[in-house]
Design an enzyme around this catalytic site. Structure first.
Site, short mmCIF file in Angstrom:
data_model
loop_
_atom_site.label_atom_id
_atom_site.label_comp_id
_atom_site.label_asym_id
_atom_site.label_seq_id
_atom_site.Cartn_x
_atom_site.Cartn_y
_atom_site.Cartn_z
N CYS B 34 0.61 -1.21 0.03
CA CYS B 34 -0.03 0.12 0.01
C CYS B 34 0.86 1.31 -0.16
O CYS B 34 0.31 2.38 -0.23
CB CYS B 34 -0.94 0.09 1.07
SG CYS B 34 -1.81 -1.47 1.33
N CYS B 108 -3.04 7.51 7.00
CA CYS B 108 -1.82 7.86 7.33
C CYS B 108 -1.89 8.24 9.10
O CYS B 108 -0.91 7.52 9.94
CB CYS B 108 -0.89 9.00 6.55
SG CYS B 108 -0.67 8.64 4.82
#
Lengths: 386, 132
Positions: B34, B108
């Site tokens: 990813c 994130c």
């Protein structure tokens, strides 16, 4: 500022800008009108059409002005698919096309067209045998790009157009990255349709053209007035068209000289990066590649991070990954070449142009290794690897 | 949405980078496929009241600017805090600290939260093993 993103767009050549500038205030007339200032502009449009035709060795009545590469691709693909829908519904394209082609095909698949996406090898060259096997009675169109915008690999267009011809299938090629950079002859390529874009070779944005070989059956995409012999409506973009003509004229004269210089700089950049930074992977075909394009993967770091650090230093390049543009997937082109996700995330593209100087390359070679070192220092994989 | 000035600042000059030798806890989160991987290291000590606190914290991150900035921020928010306080640090705190993140980069901040939690959990499970 060091600009190394010429495959994204180029600055407009000042000579192009100069000829264009007259067509905003002084010679603003609508070419479709009857009076003198309109007639003059009509003549200028036809002169520009001739220059564009000369650049790709076509006849000028085979050139149709559009708003750019994307419209040309849309028109070629949708227009011929609609015109031939009674003959068949199958289209062949490649996995590494620009989104202007891929998303147009996706749109057509929603309308009942069947799309085959041809795979590529590790260099990005399309699989010719796969194309031959994919052809069936319903196949009406093959569309394969001339050179890939991300990795620069040049496809065997002449070979594919031969196959298309043998099977009586129309062939379109997206030449947005090659027109103005390398010599192109539609006759030699043997294509039925070709897309080109002005701003990729020092012309203005918002103008492009579609080459349509005489006799090709195509539906209109932009309906409106009788412009472009009734095949593409919309008031003529006179400054854009005149600018495209001038850019074509300059490209024809100066292309070879530019190539020598740009190729030297690109090769120096490539060699320097490989020498100074360990664990670099160069993408695209080693020889059959645009002379200005350098695509590479920096292992163990992420491309966007490198680009932002370059940006802090006023060095402008791009990443194959569309990370900031709304997708977290790495480049579809690199994945199609078989590059693993985790490596494809570290991709960088430098695309050079005629205004780059040797100092630019030296500066990048000085700064890039420091950036990579800094990012690798905080990468868990880099330490694990060591 | 573009990155805020604060994200760019923390990306450019991250704090607490690197690793801790013989850490008391490590949190490894994310997936290279990813494009984001975060490793958070903690060293645990005691405060005057005898509570466990995060004495030192460092990170190693492979990822985009948002991943690096959120790693840095989560370590700064956690440093010196008791484990109980540190556990309450959420991705929202990280995003707020940075003045926002582009929607596509929100994951994130989640990774930063998870990385810290996972380092604390690692410390606790090691401690339990020792006490057994």
């Amino acid at each position: 500022m060091i600009y190394m993103d010429y495959n994204a767009t180029t600055p407009t050549d000042p000579r192009v800008l100069e000829v264009m500038s007259k067509y905003f205030y002084e010679k603003f007339g609508n070419p479709s009108s009857i009076y003198e200032i309109a007639r003059e502009n009509r003549k200028e449009i036809e002169r520009a059409r001739e220059k564009v035709a000369e650049l790709i060795e076509a006849d000028s009545d085979e050139i149709f002005f559009t708003s750019g590469g994307t419209e040309s691709d849309n028109w070629a693909i949708i227009g011929t698919s609609f015109a031939l829908k009674n003959k068949g519904n199958h289209i062949i394209t490649s996995q590494i096309e620009h989104h202007a082609v891929l998303n147009t095909c996706k749109f057509l698949s929603k309308l009942g067209f069947e799309i085959t996406y041809v795979p590529v090898d590790k260099y990005g060259i399309v699989d010719i045998d796969f194309i031959k096997k994919a052809i069936k009675r319903e196949t009406i169109l093959i569309t394969i790009m001339h050179a890939n915008n991300e990795i620069g690999t040049i496809e065997p267009i002449e070979e594919i157009s031969k196959i298309a011809k043998e099977n009586n299938i129309l062939f379109h090629t997206d030449c947005v990255q090659t027109v103005g950079k390398i010599p192109i002859s539609v006759k030699k390529l043997g294509v039925d349709m070709l897309s080109l874009s002005g701003h990729k070779f020092y012309g203005p944005k918002g103008i492009g053209a579609l080459y349509l070989k005489k006799g090709v059956k195509i539906e209109t995409l932009i309906h409106g007035g009788e412009q472009e012999r009734g095949r593409r409506g919309g008031t003529y973009n006179v400054p854009g068209i005149v600018g495209l003509g001038k850019a074509a004229e300059i490209a024809k004269q100066e292309m070879f000289e530019e190539e020598k210089n740009i190729r030297y700089l690109r090769d120096k950049l490539e060699k320097g990066i490989v020498e100074k930074i360990p664990e670099i992977m160069i993408n695209g075909h080693p020889e059959n590649r645009l002379y200005n394009t350098l695509n590479l993967c920096v292992k163990y770091v992420e491309g966007e991070s490198i680009l932002l650090h370059l940006d802090f230093e006023k060095i402008y390049a791009s990443s194959g990954s569309a990370c900031t543009s709304g997708s977290l997937e790495p480049s579809h082109v690199l994945l199609a070449c078989g590059i693993p996700h985790e490596i494809a995330h570290g991709s960088l593209r430098f695309s050079l142009g005629k205004y780059n100087k040797e100092e630019d390359v030296d500066k990048v070679l000085e700064i890039l290794p420091k950036i990579v070192e800094k990012l690798r220092k905080i990468s868990p994989f880099w330490r694990e690897k060591k | 949405m573009d990155y805020t000035e604060k994200v760019l600042e923390y990306f450019r000059n991250p704090k607490n980078m690197g690793r801790i030798e013989n850490p008391d806890g490590v949190g490894k989160v994310g997936n290279p496929i990813c494009g984001d991987v975060m490793w958070i290291y903690i060293k645990v000590g005691k405060n005057e009241n005898g509570e466990d606190i995060i004495e030192d914290i460092k990170f190693e991150t492979f990822g985009c600017a948002a991943a690096i900035a959120t790693s840095s921020v989560v370590t700064e928010l956690a440093k010196g805090k008791t484990l109980k306080e540190a556990e309450k640090i959420s991705n929202k705190d990280v995003v707020e600290f940075l003045g926002g993140l582009p929607p596509i980069k929100k994951h994130c901040s989640l990774l930063a939260e998870e990385g810290l939690q996972s380092a604390i959990n690692d410390y606790r499970s090691k401690k339990n093993e020792r006490n057994r």
